[in-house]
Design an enzyme around this catalytic site. Structure first.
Site, short mmCIF file in Angstrom:
data_model
loop_
_atom_site.label_atom_id
_atom_site.label_comp_id
_atom_site.label_asym_id
_atom_site.label_seq_id
_atom_site.Cartn_x
_atom_site.Cartn_y
_atom_site.Cartn_z
N ASN A 24 0.64 -1.25 -0.13
CA ASN A 24 0.06 -0.02 -0.09
C ASN A 24 1.14 1.06 0.14
O ASN A 24 2.03 1.19 0.36
CB ASN A 24 -0.84 -0.15 1.15
CG ASN A 24 -0.28 0.13 2.38
OD1 ASN A 24 0.63 0.90 2.71
ND2 ASN A 24 -0.46 -1.11 3.27
N GLY A 32 -2.66 -9.58 3.85
CA GLY A 32 -2.45 -10.28 2.65
C GLY A 32 -0.98 -10.60 2.38
O GLY A 32 -0.38 -11.19 3.43
N VAL A 33 -0.80 -10.62 1.19
CA VAL A 33 0.82 -11.02 0.66
C VAL A 33 1.71 -10.05 1.30
O VAL A 33 2.73 -10.40 1.82
CB VAL A 33 0.85 -11.42 -0.84
CG1 VAL A 33 0.80 -9.89 -1.59
CG2 VAL A 33 2.01 -11.95 -1.03
N ASP A 34 1.39 -8.88 1.59
CA ASP A 34 2.26 -7.81 2.24
C ASP A 34 2.54 -8.24 3.49
O ASP A 34 3.82 -8.33 3.91
CB ASP A 34 1.47 -6.47 2.12
CG ASP A 34 2.27 -5.05 2.39
OD1 ASP A 34 3.55 -5.39 2.63
OD2 ASP A 34 1.93 -4.23 2.83
N THR A 118 -5.84 -8.12 -6.43
CA THR A 118 -7.05 -9.05 -6.42
C THR A 118 -7.50 -9.60 -5.23
O THR A 118 -8.54 -10.35 -5.11
CB THR A 118 -6.77 -10.35 -7.41
OG1 THR A 118 -5.54 -10.87 -6.67
CG2 THR A 118 -6.30 -9.96 -8.74
N GLY A 119 -6.75 -9.15 -3.99
CA GLY A 119 -7.17 -9.43 -2.60
C GLY A 119 -8.03 -8.47 -2.00
O GLY A 119 -9.18 -8.21 -2.43
N ILE A 120 -7.33 -7.78 -1.16
CA ILE A 120 -8.17 -6.69 -0.19
C ILE A 120 -8.57 -5.60 -1.28
O ILE A 120 -9.50 -5.17 -0.74
CB ILE A 120 -7.17 -6.39 0.83
CG1 ILE A 120 -6.83 -7.49 1.99
CG2 ILE A 120 -7.76 -4.99 1.59
CD1 ILE A 120 -5.48 -7.09 2.83
N1 AR6 Z 1 1.99 -15.63 -1.86
C1 AR6 Z 1 1.36 -15.39 -2.99
N2 AR6 Z 1 0.23 -14.79 -3.04
C2 AR6 Z 1 -0.51 -14.46 -1.79
C3 AR6 Z 1 -0.16 -14.73 -0.54
C4 AR6 Z 1 1.22 -15.57 -0.66
N3 AR6 Z 1 1.79 -15.97 0.55
N4 AR6 Z 1 -0.98 -14.26 0.41
C5 AR6 Z 1 -1.75 -13.91 -0.30
N5 AR6 Z 1 -1.75 -13.68 -1.58
P1 AR6 Z 1 -3.57 -9.14 -1.37
P2 AR6 Z 1 -4.11 -6.49 -2.75
C6 AR6 Z 1 -2.54 -13.22 -2.66
O1 AR6 Z 1 -4.97 -8.79 -0.44
O2 AR6 Z 1 -5.38 -7.07 -3.12
C7 AR6 Z 1 -2.58 -5.20 2.07
O3 AR6 Z 1 -3.00 -5.23 3.19
C8 AR6 Z 1 -4.11 -13.05 -2.49
O4 AR6 Z 1 -4.57 -14.39 -2.43
O5 AR6 Z 1 -2.36 -9.58 -0.71
O6 AR6 Z 1 -3.09 -5.71 -3.68
C9 AR6 Z 1 -1.55 -4.40 1.53
O7 AR6 Z 1 -0.88 -3.72 2.50
C10 AR6 Z 1 -4.35 -12.31 -3.56
O8 AR6 Z 1 -4.41 -13.22 -4.94
O9 AR6 Z 1 -3.15 -7.69 -1.88
C11 AR6 Z 1 -2.49 -3.41 0.98
O10 AR6 Z 1 -3.09 -2.35 2.09
C12 AR6 Z 1 -2.98 -11.36 -3.95
O11 AR6 Z 1 -1.92 -12.09 -3.19
C13 AR6 Z 1 -3.48 -4.27 0.38
O12 AR6 Z 1 -3.47 -5.61 1.08
C14 AR6 Z 1 -3.04 -9.98 -3.54
O13 AR6 Z 1 -4.01 -10.00 -2.44
C15 AR6 Z 1 -3.37 -4.55 -0.99
O14 AR6 Z 1 -4.23 -5.33 -1.54
#
Ligand code: AR6
Length: 172
Positions: A24, A32-34, A118-120
């Site tokens: 972010n 999430g991944v972050d 594609t997540g949050i």
């Molecule tokens: N390895 C690979 N992909 C993953 C993992 C992992 N360990 N964990 C989750 N994913 P998201 P965004 C996938 O929500 O939508 C954070 O709080 C997940 O299934 O992580 O870009 C940041 O700080 C999804 O397909 O990121 C921001 O505030 C993808 O990673 C916000 O979330 C992205 O999901 C960013 O949201």
């Protein structure tokens, strides 16, 4: 000729030159991944991130990988999905482009991407897969140090979308 691969798995386990983070604008961590990347890299990662003073949506910044098997992390900030008429596709494409540019500036050869936004952030997975694959293919048509792209899908539905699109394009 560069290769594009897709796997279903955890990006924090990938031993590549850089993994890309779906961060972010604060670059100070999140869910999430972050969250997974910061937990696996250890506290040194957020110390370095603090020195970067944030990052705009559509842009990216690089740090070391610390305790990760990856040497570096490229933190990219994807757009929040707001219906598709707020420049989301261009901002998402810009994340992939900027990560590729930064990788090339640093002479990196292998790069792993998660499914940014594609997540949050709620970006529709099929539309995001189209943007990601199209943008990476365009970047690989330009001179670049990058030889291997790995799309790391955490979820089965994203993995299926990428497999279908990459096979349809005759890439992998
Ligand atoms: N390895 C690979 N992909 C993953 C993992 C992992 N360990 N964990 C989750 N994913 P998201 P965004 C996938 O929500 O939508 C954070 O709080 C997940 O299934 O992580 O870009 C940041 O700080 C999804 O397909 O990121 C921001 O505030 C993808 O990673 C916000 O979330 C992205 O999901 C960013 O949201």
């Amino acid at each position: 000729m560069a290769t594009i691969q897709v796997i279903q798995g955890d990006i924090t386990k990938q031993a590549v030159d850089a993994i890309v983070n779906a961060a972010n604008t604060s670059l100070l961590g999140g869910g999430g991944v972050d969250g997974a990347i910061h937990r696996a890299a250890g506290p040194e990662l957020v110390f370095e991130c603090r020195l970067l003073h944030g990052c705009k949506t559509g842009d990216a910044k690089i740090t070391n990988g610390y305790r990760l098997p990856a040497k570096h992390v490229i933190h990219a900030v994807g757009p929040v999905w707001r219906g598709g008429r707020q420049g989301e596709a261009e901002l998402l494409a810009s994340c992939y482009r900027r990560a590729m540019e930064i990788a090339s500036e640093n002479q990196l050869t292998s790069l792993a991407f998660p499914n940014i936004s594609t997540g949050i952030y709620g970006y529709p997975k099929d539309k995001a897969a189209d943007v990601a694959i199209t943008t990476i293919r365009q970047c690989l048509e330009q001179p670049t140090s990058v030889e291997t792209i790995l799309f790391v899908c955490f979820e089965a539905d994203n993995f299926a979308l990428y497999e279908q699109r990459l096979h349809a394009n005759g890439i992998s």
